[in-house]
Design a protein around this motif. Structure first.
Motif, short mmCIF file in Angstrom:
data_model
loop_
_atom_site.label_atom_id
_atom_site.label_comp_id
_atom_site.label_asym_id
_atom_site.label_seq_id
_atom_site.Cartn_x
_atom_site.Cartn_y
_atom_site.Cartn_z
N PRO A 96 41.86 9.18 63.34
CA PRO A 96 40.95 8.85 63.50
C PRO A 96 39.72 8.87 62.83
CG PRO A 96 40.39 10.09 65.49
CD PRO A 96 42.02 11.05 64.79
N GLN A 97 40.32 9.48 62.18
CA GLN A 97 38.90 9.63 60.28
C GLN A 97 39.92 9.33 58.94
OE1 GLN A 97 38.18 14.21 61.69
NE2 GLN A 97 36.33 13.44 61.66
N LYS A 98 38.99 9.52 58.05
CA LYS A 98 39.19 8.87 57.21
C LYS A 98 38.82 9.53 55.94
CE LYS A 98 39.89 4.81 53.80
NZ LYS A 98 39.24 3.54 53.37
N ALA A 99 39.36 10.38 55.21
CA ALA A 99 38.77 11.20 54.04
C ALA A 99 38.47 10.38 53.11
CB ALA A 99 39.80 11.42 53.04
N ILE A 100 37.21 10.77 52.28
CA ILE A 100 36.35 10.79 51.07
C ILE A 100 37.07 11.27 49.95
CG2 ILE A 100 34.48 10.75 50.52
CD1 ILE A 100 33.09 11.16 52.76
N GLN A 101 37.17 10.06 49.09
CA GLN A 101 38.03 10.47 47.46
C GLN A 101 36.76 10.98 46.89
OE1 GLN A 101 39.46 7.13 45.98
NE2 GLN A 101 41.67 8.31 47.14
N SER A 102 36.60 12.35 46.32
CA SER A 102 36.11 12.58 45.36
C SER A 102 34.62 12.83 45.77
CB SER A 102 35.76 11.71 44.42
OG SER A 102 36.26 11.25 43.46
N ALA A 103 34.22 13.70 47.09
CA ALA A 103 33.83 13.61 48.12
C ALA A 103 32.46 14.97 47.46
CB ALA A 103 34.05 14.46 48.89
N ASP A 104 33.36 15.60 46.52
CA ASP A 104 32.23 16.36 46.16
C ASP A 104 31.42 16.42 44.48
OD1 ASP A 104 34.70 16.80 44.83
OD2 ASP A 104 34.46 19.34 44.72
N ALA A 105 31.80 14.89 44.36
CA ALA A 105 31.75 14.37 42.89
C ALA A 105 29.72 14.69 42.66
CB ALA A 105 32.02 13.05 42.41
N PHE A 106 29.28 14.51 43.45
CA PHE A 106 27.35 14.38 43.03
C PHE A 106 27.22 15.82 43.15
CE2 PHE A 106 23.28 15.87 44.87
CZ PHE A 106 22.80 14.54 43.81
N GLU A 107 28.07 17.18 43.18
CA GLU A 107 27.33 18.49 43.02
C GLU A 107 28.55 18.42 42.20
OE1 GLU A 107 28.86 17.13 46.36
OE2 GLU A 107 27.51 17.93 47.43
N ARG A 108 29.80 17.95 41.50
CA ARG A 108 30.03 18.26 40.02
C ARG A 108 29.25 17.60 39.06
NH1 ARG A 108 36.16 19.19 40.13
NH2 ARG A 108 36.41 19.31 43.04
#
Length: 562
Positions: free
Chosen positions: A484-496
């Motif tokens: 039922p969930q959806k993945a987030i692409q580039s989820a850690d882009a902010f930290e990077r």
């Protein structure tokens, strides 16, 4: 260089050397000279219809189809291809591109000559004319608008739109679209299972045609239904031939990367591993993009595309993925980009009309009203006013929030958006690494089949995306089918971004000082937001990609030269 023609035509094809061995791209017939590059998906069917031996190269097959059926023959050629024709008698030049824009090329007229290339930078190098940046197009990418289908970042360089033929004769340009799918419910079966079996049979045959070679084949494997199904069917068919499938999953460095919504998640590896473990011939690569960062992605994007691209936040992991695949000597990569519109439809839950929808429409018509995507961007108010930018976007029917309870209308809208842009950025990346990119979910036969099915096969009381959920029962784990969930692409882009910014701060500051960049963007606001660490990662990265592109395009003595 073809000096005999009434145009001077410079021919360039960016392909690995081994792809060009013993193959011809240039054909002559009576009064016509034709240049073709092709990778067909229905070559056996065409060979049979044309009475040709199957050992003929794809470019030759397209030429024979064009010779026999003219423009109608191009509609029969499924896959990725480009064609340019010079008619010496009528002095007509024709340019054509495949149905979904799988192949891309650019053209430019100067001094009664046509220059064309699959590489935008080479076209810039060989033209004697001065190229002007298309700021209206470039600014659109900052808010997620890809622009018109034939536009580029330069005012006098153009693309051939997917499924189009352009003819130049007597100083006139005639453009015609040779194919678009029909959205109707023309396929009916008594049993629901018959739709499922027809779909599985069709898609399996498509995969079989695409794997009928000795290539090392890979697929993108996310945690979603679309790419997982492509990987599963491909692995199943390759297993029958004792061949492996390299499946690659791009994910975050830290599996515990936080997300704001309970309906989203960051790490796609665990679900992707369930698919990989189900097929013994899958070699699974989990790529955390540990040797790169968002700024490296932006720089590589400019070097590869010589133009800004819309999904700036994904560039670092896309390049990392291609580098991994090149190390494994992959020849062909399967993706599932079109799955959301073909077998995995609808990809959203249609929302009921808001009781005050008329107020939203009224606001949209007001001249002073700024849509949210303008407000959330860094576009300068003076640029917006000078270019009449809100009116321009309305005229182009740009509506990133479009939804409709009418699923046919919604599908038409989204398909038009995707087809008009084509697969330019995918192909340019893949070409750089010597990889042939294919999207089986965008096969014309699959599109026409899925667009001909009744709506209830896709969406009913059981939920949405029901065609693929039921078709995948024997191929994918339940954890993916009913996720039922959806993945987030580039989820850690902010930290990077925050971690690597100090290494690129001087370059970013230099690009933001360019006069043209300051004309388009509020550069002080960008710097302030980065300093305060309060910004939308994707909005900032889109803006910085554009500023770096302008910096490199206008600064001949940049750091890349050294």
């Amino acid at each position: 260089l073809i000096k005999e023609s009434f145009f001077d035509v410079i021919i360039y094809a960016q392909f690995p050397e081994e792809y060009q061995k013993n193959q011809s791209f240039l054909f002559e017939h009576q009064n016509e000279l034709v240049f073709i590059i092709a990778h067909l998906h229905n070559r056996l069917e065409l060979c049979q219809a044309l009475g040709l031996p199957t050992h003929n190269h794809d470019s030759k097959i397209v030429f024979e189809a064009y010779k026999k059926w003219k423009d109608k023959g191009l509609k029969k050629c499924l896959g990725k291809w480009m064609l340019i024709s010079l008619n010496f008698t009528t002095q007509q030049i024709a340019l054509a591109r495949d149905h979904m824009g799988m192949f891309n090329y650019y053209y430019h007229f100067v001094n009664n000559s046509l220059l064309f290339s699959t590489n935008l930078e080479l076209l810039k190098q060989i033209t004697p004319s001065i190229l002007e940046l298309n700021f209206k197009h470039i600014a659109g990418l900052a808010i997620g608008f890809n622009g018109l289908s034939d536009e580029t970042a330069y005012n006098n360089i153009f693309k051939v739109s997917p499924a189009h033929i352009i003819k130049f004769q007597n100083n006139k340009k005639i453009t015609q679209k040779y194919w678009e799918p029909v959205f109707n419910e023309s396929i009916y079966y008594k049993k629901e299972d018959d739709y499922i079996q027809h779909f599985i049979s069709l898609f399996t045959n498509i995969i079989n045609e695409l794997t009928n070679n000795n290539h090392i084949i890979a697929s993108t494997l996310s945690s979603g239904l679309d790419s997982s199904f492509v990987s599963a069917i491909t692995a199943s068919e390759l297993l029958k031939q004792n061949r492996i499938l390299i499946a690659i999953t791009s994910t975050v460095k830290n599996p515990q990367t936080p997300v704001k919504s309970p309906y989203r998640y960051a790490d796609e590896a665990p679900l992707a591993q369930l698919v990989a473990h189900q097929y013994p011939n899958i070699v699974h690569i989990i790529d955390k993009s540990e040797n790169t960062n968002p700024f490296e992605g932006l720089i590589k994007a400019v070097n590869t595309h010589h133009s800004p691209v819309r999904n700036a936040g994904n560039q670092y992991w896309l390049f990392s993925m291609f580098e991994q695949l090149a190390e494994h000597k992959v020849n062909t990569l399967f993706i599932g980009q079109m799955g959301n519109l073909t077998y995995s439809w609808p990809f959203f839950n249609p929302k009921p009309r808001h009781p005050f929808h008329w107020l939203q429409q009224l606001k949209y018509l007001l001249a002073f009203y700024k849509p949210y995507y303008i407000k959330n961007s860094y576009l300068n108010s003076s640029f917006i006013k000078q270019q009449h930018y809100v009116s321009y976007l309305k005229k182009q029917q740009y509506n990133p929030n479009f939804q409709s309870q009418n699923l046919i209308k919604a599908r038409q809208f989204f398909f038009k958006q995707i087809q008009s842009f084509g697969y330019t950025s995918w192909n340019e990346k893949a070409n750089q690494y010597g990889i042939n990119i294919i999207d089986p979910t965008a096969d014309v036969r699959l599109i026409e089949f899925c667009f001909s099915l009744p709506n209830h096969i896709f969406s009913n009381k059981q939920g949405n995306r029901m065609l693929i959920r039921k078709a995948a029962l024997n191929y994918l784990p339940n954890e993916i089918i009913y996720n039922p969930q959806k993945a987030i692409q580039s989820a850690d882009a902010f930290e990077r971004f925050i971690k690597s910014y100090p290494l690129y701060e001087n370059l970013i500051q230099s690009s933001l000082q360019i006069e043209a960049v300051q004309h388009i963007f509020q550069t002080k606001k960008i710097i302030h937001h980065i300093t305060e660490k309060k910004f939308s990662t994707h909005v900032v990265l889109r803006t910085l990609l554009i500023s770096l592109f302008i910096y490199f395009a206008t600064n001949k003595s940049d750091f890349r030269t050294n």
